[in-house]
Write a protein that holds these residues in place. Structure first.
Motif, short mmCIF file in Angstrom:
data_model
loop_
_atom_site.label_atom_id
_atom_site.label_comp_id
_atom_site.label_asym_id
_atom_site.label_seq_id
_atom_site.Cartn_x
_atom_site.Cartn_y
_atom_site.Cartn_z
N LYS A 181 0.84 -1.20 0.00
CA LYS A 181 0.00 0.00 0.00
C LYS A 181 0.87 1.25 0.00
O LYS A 181 0.62 2.20 0.74
CB LYS A 181 -0.92 0.00 1.22
CG LYS A 181 -1.86 -1.19 1.30
CD LYS A 181 -2.73 -1.14 2.55
CE LYS A 181 -3.68 -2.32 2.60
NZ LYS A 181 -4.55 -2.28 3.82
N VAL A 182 1.89 1.24 -0.85
CA VAL A 182 2.87 2.32 -0.84
C VAL A 182 2.23 3.66 -1.20
O VAL A 182 2.56 4.71 -0.61
CB VAL A 182 4.04 1.99 -1.80
CG1 VAL A 182 3.56 1.76 -3.21
CG2 VAL A 182 5.08 3.10 -1.76
N ASN A 183 1.29 3.66 -2.13
CA ASN A 183 0.64 4.92 -2.52
C ASN A 183 -0.15 5.51 -1.35
O ASN A 183 -0.15 6.72 -1.13
CB ASN A 183 -0.29 4.69 -3.72
CG ASN A 183 0.47 4.39 -4.99
OD1 ASN A 183 1.61 4.81 -5.17
ND2 ASN A 183 -0.16 3.66 -5.91
N GLN A 184 -0.84 4.64 -0.60
CA GLN A 184 -1.59 5.12 0.56
C GLN A 184 -0.66 5.61 1.65
O GLN A 184 -0.98 6.59 2.35
CB GLN A 184 -2.50 4.00 1.10
CG GLN A 184 -3.66 3.64 0.19
CD GLN A 184 -3.29 2.60 -0.85
OE1 GLN A 184 -2.11 2.44 -1.19
NE2 GLN A 184 -4.29 1.89 -1.37
N VAL A 185 0.49 4.94 1.81
CA VAL A 185 1.46 5.37 2.83
C VAL A 185 2.01 6.76 2.49
O VAL A 185 2.09 7.64 3.36
CB VAL A 185 2.61 4.35 2.95
CG1 VAL A 185 3.71 4.88 3.85
CG2 VAL A 185 2.08 3.02 3.49
N VAL A 186 2.37 6.95 1.23
CA VAL A 186 2.93 8.24 0.82
C VAL A 186 1.88 9.34 0.93
O VAL A 186 2.17 10.44 1.45
CB VAL A 186 3.46 8.15 -0.62
CG1 VAL A 186 3.87 9.52 -1.14
CG2 VAL A 186 4.66 7.20 -0.69
N SER A 187 0.67 9.07 0.46
CA SER A 187 -0.39 10.08 0.56
C SER A 187 -0.76 10.37 2.01
O SER A 187 -1.05 11.52 2.36
CB SER A 187 -1.63 9.62 -0.22
OG SER A 187 -2.14 8.40 0.31
#
Length: 313
Positions: free
Chosen positions: A125-131
């Protein structure tokens, strides 16, 4: 002698700012053109574009501040002017630091490899972590602005309705030093710490990977190792420039009397500007699309230059 040194340092800083604006502008232009052409943009290019815009703003704001303080050294800054300049610097510096940190997190989760279940879950869930990290930074930005505005209002009430824009007195120097402490000493240290932690974890991941492939008697440089090394080359430069930036900010808040010396201020500004000015060129060289676009521009300029002939020849 001091005037010549000051002029030289100011010229170096202006050149540094111009180079940084060209680099950040090039990244934003290439990604925006690619976005308009393909009608879509990847997560990493979104971060790069936003990062380029934020750094362009902070460099242009710094350029305006330098020109105003140089041409009008005795200018009086009102509360509104100080708040406006502080907002631009805080806003652009905040997003410059946090977007660079988000970029480092993105590379870290995409490339690093750990067997920990929490890391695997975050990696998926890298995109959610960054966002989520970026959203949390916005809350810190609001708190930062509230603290800065409250301090400015408290210090400039009553007889202190204005300040000299340059640091010509201990009171003015102490005023700006406190703003630096609130903005940089407290809030900038958070993304700085995250970047350092991400960098060392990525080094640890590379070390474990090399150890693993040696145990299995495989080639020492496979695709995963190459990806680690490429990311590390970018992050090493990022962390190095970030360290210079942070040290320059820390030195400025070390002692109030140092802020009265304009030569000292210029040296710190040159060191601090190296991060938003130099890092985009590292990103250009480390990104295949940006590197090819930049080399194409250089080739086009070279061909255009060759086609220009002196009149009469």
């Amino acid at each position: 002698m001091d005037d010549s040194i000051q002029s030289t340092l100011t010229f170096i800083l202006l050149v540094e700012i111009i180079i940084g604006c060209f680099g950040n502008g090039f990244i934003a232009l290439v990604n925006c053109m690619d976005w308009a052409k393909k009608r879509k943009i990847s997560s990493v290019n979104q971060i790069l574009t936003a990062l380029a815009f934020s750094r362009t703003v902070i460099l242009l704001t710094l350029l305006i501040v330098i020109l105003v303080s140089t041409l009008y050294s005795d200018i009086v800054a009102t509360r509104t002017v100080i708040k406006l300049i502080s907002f631009h610097l805080i806003f652009s510096n905040h997003f410059s630091m946090w977007l660079a940190t988000c970029l480092g997190l993105f590379y870290f989760f995409k490339i690093a490899n750990f067997s920990n279940s929490i890391f695997v879950c975050l990696k998926m869930k890298v995109n959610q972590v960054v966002s989520g990290t970026f959203s949390m930074s916005v809350a810190l930005l609001c708190l930062n602005i509230i603290l800065i505005n409250s301090y400015i209002d408290a210090q400039m009430d009553g007889d202190r309705g204005h300040l000299l824009y340059d640091f010509s007195s201990n009171s003015s120097a102490e005023f700006y030093r406190t703003i630096l402490i609130i903005n940089n000493g407290i809030f900038t240290s958070i993304p700085f710490t995250v970047s350092q932690l991400t960098f060392f974890l990525l080094i640890f991941s590379l070390w474990r990977h090399h150890k693993k492939i040696k145990q299995h008697v495989q080639r020492c440089r496979d695709a995963c190792a190459n990806a680690h090394i490429k990311a590390l080359q970018i992050m090493i430069t990022h962390v190095f420039l970030c360290d210079i930036f942070f040290v320059a900010l820390f030195i400025q808040i070390w002692r109030t009397e140092w802020l009265i010396n304009i030569i000292y201020i210029r040296l710190c500004q040159i060191a601090a500007a190296a991060f938003p000015s130099g890092h985009p060129w590292v990103l250009i060289w480390g990104n295949t699309k940006l590197r090819h676009a930049f080399l194409s521009v250089l080739w086009w300029l070279r061909c255009r230059f060759k086609d220009v002939h002196p009149i009469g020849l």
